[in-house]
Design a protein around this motif. Structure first.
Motif, short mmCIF file in Angstrom:
data_model
loop_
_atom_site.label_atom_id
_atom_site.label_comp_id
_atom_site.label_asym_id
_atom_site.label_seq_id
_atom_site.Cartn_x
_atom_site.Cartn_y
_atom_site.Cartn_z
N SER A 19 0.83 -1.21 0.00
CA SER A 19 0.00 0.00 0.00
C SER A 19 0.86 1.26 0.00
CB SER A 19 -0.94 0.02 1.22
OG SER A 19 -0.19 0.10 2.42
N ILE A 20 2.17 1.10 0.21
CA ILE A 20 3.12 2.20 0.18
C ILE A 20 3.82 2.21 -1.18
CG2 ILE A 20 5.20 3.17 1.24
CD1 ILE A 20 2.75 3.24 3.05
N LYS A 21 3.89 3.37 -1.81
CA LYS A 21 4.53 3.45 -3.13
C LYS A 21 5.96 2.93 -3.06
CE LYS A 21 3.70 7.85 -4.33
NZ LYS A 21 3.58 9.02 -5.25
N GLY A 22 6.30 2.10 -4.02
CA GLY A 22 7.65 1.56 -4.11
C GLY A 22 7.81 0.17 -3.53
N ILE A 23 6.87 -0.26 -2.68
CA ILE A 23 6.98 -1.55 -2.00
C ILE A 23 6.22 -2.63 -2.77
CG2 ILE A 23 6.52 -2.83 0.13
CD1 ILE A 23 8.66 -0.76 0.52
N ILE A 50 9.26 4.79 -8.67
CA ILE A 50 9.88 4.86 -7.34
C ILE A 50 10.82 6.06 -7.30
CG2 ILE A 50 11.78 3.29 -7.97
CD1 ILE A 50 11.58 2.19 -5.06
N LEU A 51 10.81 6.77 -6.18
CA LEU A 51 11.67 7.94 -5.98
C LEU A 51 12.84 7.55 -5.09
CD1 LEU A 51 11.83 11.08 -6.55
CD2 LEU A 51 10.86 11.36 -4.26
N THR A 52 14.05 7.86 -5.54
CA THR A 52 15.25 7.48 -4.78
C THR A 52 16.16 8.68 -4.56
OG1 THR A 52 16.53 6.90 -6.77
CG2 THR A 52 15.21 5.15 -5.74
N ILE A 53 16.97 8.59 -3.52
CA ILE A 53 18.00 9.59 -3.25
C ILE A 53 19.32 8.85 -3.12
CG2 ILE A 53 17.55 9.56 -0.74
CD1 ILE A 53 18.30 12.59 -0.77
N ASN A 54 20.31 9.30 -3.88
CA ASN A 54 21.61 8.63 -3.91
C ASN A 54 22.38 8.90 -2.62
OD1 ASN A 54 24.69 8.73 -4.55
ND2 ASN A 54 23.79 7.44 -6.15
N LYS A 55 22.78 7.84 -1.95
CA LYS A 55 23.41 7.94 -0.63
C LYS A 55 24.71 8.74 -0.66
CE LYS A 55 25.08 5.01 3.17
NZ LYS A 55 25.22 3.60 3.64
N SER A 56 25.59 8.43 -1.59
CA SER A 56 26.90 9.08 -1.61
C SER A 56 26.79 10.55 -2.01
CB SER A 56 27.85 8.34 -2.56
OG SER A 56 27.34 8.32 -3.88
N ASP A 420 7.42 15.63 -1.31
CA ASP A 420 6.17 15.70 -0.54
C ASP A 420 5.05 14.87 -1.15
OD1 ASP A 420 5.01 17.21 -2.58
OD2 ASP A 420 4.77 19.02 -1.40
N LYS A 421 5.31 14.25 -2.30
CA LYS A 421 4.34 13.34 -2.91
C LYS A 421 4.59 11.89 -2.49
CE LYS A 421 4.06 16.44 -6.90
NZ LYS A 421 2.73 16.98 -6.62
N TRP A 422 5.59 11.70 -1.63
CA TRP A 422 5.98 10.35 -1.20
C TRP A 422 6.07 10.32 0.33
CZ3 TRP A 422 7.35 6.35 -4.72
CH2 TRP A 422 7.29 6.73 -6.06
N ASN A 423 5.22 9.54 0.98
CA ASN A 423 5.37 9.41 2.44
C ASN A 423 6.53 8.48 2.78
OD1 ASN A 423 4.39 6.78 2.14
ND2 ASN A 423 2.36 7.29 2.92
N THR A 424 7.00 7.74 1.78
CA THR A 424 8.21 6.92 1.92
C THR A 424 8.96 6.96 0.59
OG1 THR A 424 7.03 5.41 3.40
CG2 THR A 424 9.14 4.66 2.54
N GLU A 436 18.07 2.13 2.58
CA GLU A 436 17.21 2.67 3.64
C GLU A 436 15.89 3.13 3.04
OE1 GLU A 436 17.74 5.87 7.36
OE2 GLU A 436 19.28 5.68 5.80
N ALA A 437 14.80 2.86 3.75
CA ALA A 437 13.51 3.45 3.40
C ALA A 437 13.35 4.71 4.24
CB ALA A 437 12.38 2.47 3.68
N ILE A 438 13.03 5.82 3.61
CA ILE A 438 13.00 7.13 4.26
C ILE A 438 11.56 7.61 4.41
CG2 ILE A 438 13.84 9.50 4.19
CD1 ILE A 438 16.11 7.52 4.30
N ARG A 439 11.12 7.82 5.65
CA ARG A 439 9.78 8.35 5.90
C ARG A 439 9.79 9.87 5.83
NH1 ARG A 439 5.89 6.32 9.06
NH2 ARG A 439 4.88 8.26 8.38
N SER A 440 8.73 10.44 5.29
CA SER A 440 8.57 11.90 5.32
C SER A 440 7.29 12.23 6.08
CB SER A 440 8.51 12.47 3.90
OG SER A 440 7.36 12.00 3.21
N PHE A 441 7.24 13.44 6.65
CA PHE A 441 6.11 13.85 7.49
C PHE A 441 5.57 15.20 7.02
CE2 PHE A 441 8.07 10.62 9.95
CZ PHE A 441 7.10 10.11 10.81
#
Length: 442
Positions: A19-23, A50-56, A420-424, A436-441
């Motif tokens: 139910s969470i986008k990307g999972i 899926i929205l990702t952020i590059n760690k390095s 802000d369009k992704w709660n995770t 890592e899965a990143i939660r947003s609020f």
């Protein structure tokens, strides 16, 4: 401190499923266990888009801004609105910063639960319910220093009235917001500034004037030369105002602050601070937010403008912004239909990504789990030309041979409005594994 740890543990122990986008998992999996899954974007271990952020790259960006602030003897209060993710904000905090910035009480409450000690509310409150909510939060988290902006007699009088009705057991710091004509909020001239100071003097000892605040990005126009003049005028005015506060002993002597500097013009704010600063009692706090991710397109051009201004220094040496900062946010999506020559439809849309500063920019094409074609950001032969809620329209040179089932990686133009369009959303390494899965609020 215990409650702060409990909040982070609550996030790490939260359950994710399809139910969470990307999972892709139908059964629930704890957020903290995501790294153990070793999900890989190219192996289709996730749902798309899926929205990702590059760690390095994220790490390099926060390291660079920290080094910049330290090297120039300024303080850093990153704007939390970019990600509103306690996980990312803690990484920034652990790297080192003076505090954080928020835009409203909802964001403030999240950071207070994290145990952040200094928080600037870079916005104005002019209604009873919001101000009372702020007072309640301030009382509950009395060990944190909260900074509130005011730019009107009405705002000052509302604080005065409600503070008499509601008992505060701690101190709220006040920033007087200033601005340029036809920009956004903020006092426009020194006479109005003096009148507001007179009103603020009536406040109880629970309120301390900490300095002045502005957002130079609001002074930008389509004329770049005029924008630069507007920013310089804003900086100069901030020093006129802080000088008045100092001479009349209206500012808290332990916190005599000028705050400005978003992610586009922080170099100019630092340069102007050094240009106009008259004494060492003034502190400069910058509030960039998008620097953690910047972006392709609009923000890439902003970095190039910083390069051209040649006012970015580390240890008194000129450096290029594009050497320090890079876009870290990417959207991955599949081609789902191709009925017209040179055009294709992908499975993402306005619900997944920003478009206010430009549509997503194609960066690479993957086929059968492998790179098929790398693309330059400036490639005019392929582009997203239209977005629906859940569909993207791609136009490309026919020789690119894009097919249904191809995976495309996109750069995004505006990180704040994308996240802000992704709660995770998901942190990945350079081999496309989710770390890592990143939660947003929001």
């Amino acid at each position: 401190m215990k409650k702060n740890r409990e909040f982070i543990q609550e996030i790490l122990n939260s359950n994710l499923d399809t139910s969470i986008k990307g999972i892709s998992e139908i059964s629930k999996v704890k957020l903290k266990n995501i790294p153990k899954k070793k999900w890989n974007i190219l192996n289709e271990d996730v749902q798309f888009p899926i929205l990702t952020i590059n760690k390095s790259i994220f790490r390099k960006n926060i390291d660079s801004m920290h080094m910049y602030a330290s090297s120039n003897n300024i303080f850093l209060a990153p704007h939390s609105k970019t990600s509103m993710s306690p996980q990312l904000l803690l990484k920034i905090k652990n790297r080192g910063c003076w505090g954080f910035t928020v835009a409203n009480n909802q964001q403030l409450s999240v950071l207070l639960r994290m145990g952040i000690n200094r928080i600037i509310i870079a916005n104005l409150i002019t209604n009873k319910s919001n101000l009372l909510n702020l007072f309640k939060l301030t009382n509950k988290y009395s060990s944190s220093k909260i900074y509130l902006c005011v730019d009107s007699q009405y705002g000052a009088n509302l604080i005065y009235k409600l503070a008499k009705e509601y008992k505060l057991n701690t101190t709220i710091r006040i920033f007087i917001e200033i601005g340029n004509k036809n920009s956004r909020s903020g006092i426009r001239n020194i006479n109005s500034f003096k009148l507001l100071c007179s009103s603020l003097k009536k406040l109880s000892e629970n309120f301390l004037i900490a300095g002045v605040l502005f957002y130079e990005g609001a002074t930008a126009t389509k004329n770049y030369s005029k924008t630069l003049k507007n920013i310089d005028r804003c900086i100069k005015f901030s020093f006129e105002c802080i000088s008045y506060l100092q001479k009349n002993e209206l500012v808290n002597p332990r916190e005599c602050i000028i705050s400005g500097g978003g992610s586009e013009y922080f170099d100019l704010i630092t340069h102007g601070f050094k240009k106009y600063k008259e004494n060492n009692k003034i502190q400069l706090i910058i509030r960039p937010g998008s620097y953690i991710a910047y972006g392709h397109g609009y923000y890439q051009r902003s970095l190039e403008k910083i390069n051209n201004r040649k006012k970015l220094f580390l240890s008194n040496k000129s450096v290029k912004a594009t050497k320090l900062f890079s876009p870290s946010l990417e959207l991955w999506s599949y081609v789902i239909s191709q009925q017209d020559k040179g055009k294709a439809i992908l499975n993402f849309g306005k619900r997944d990504v920003s478009f206010d500063l430009g549509n997503p920019i194609p960066l690479a094409i993957y086929r059968n789990g492998k790179i098929y074609k790398k693309l330059k950001e400036t490639d005019k032969n392929i582009k997203i030309y239209k977005l629906n809620d859940q569909h993207a329209f791609l136009q490309f040179k026919y020789s690119y041979n894009i097919q249904v089932g191809d995976l495309l990686k996109f750069g995004v133009s505006h990180p704040c409005i994308s996240i802000d369009k992704w709660n995770t959303f998901y942190m990945i390494d350079n081999n496309h594994y989710i770390t890592e899965a990143i939660r947003s609020f929001f």
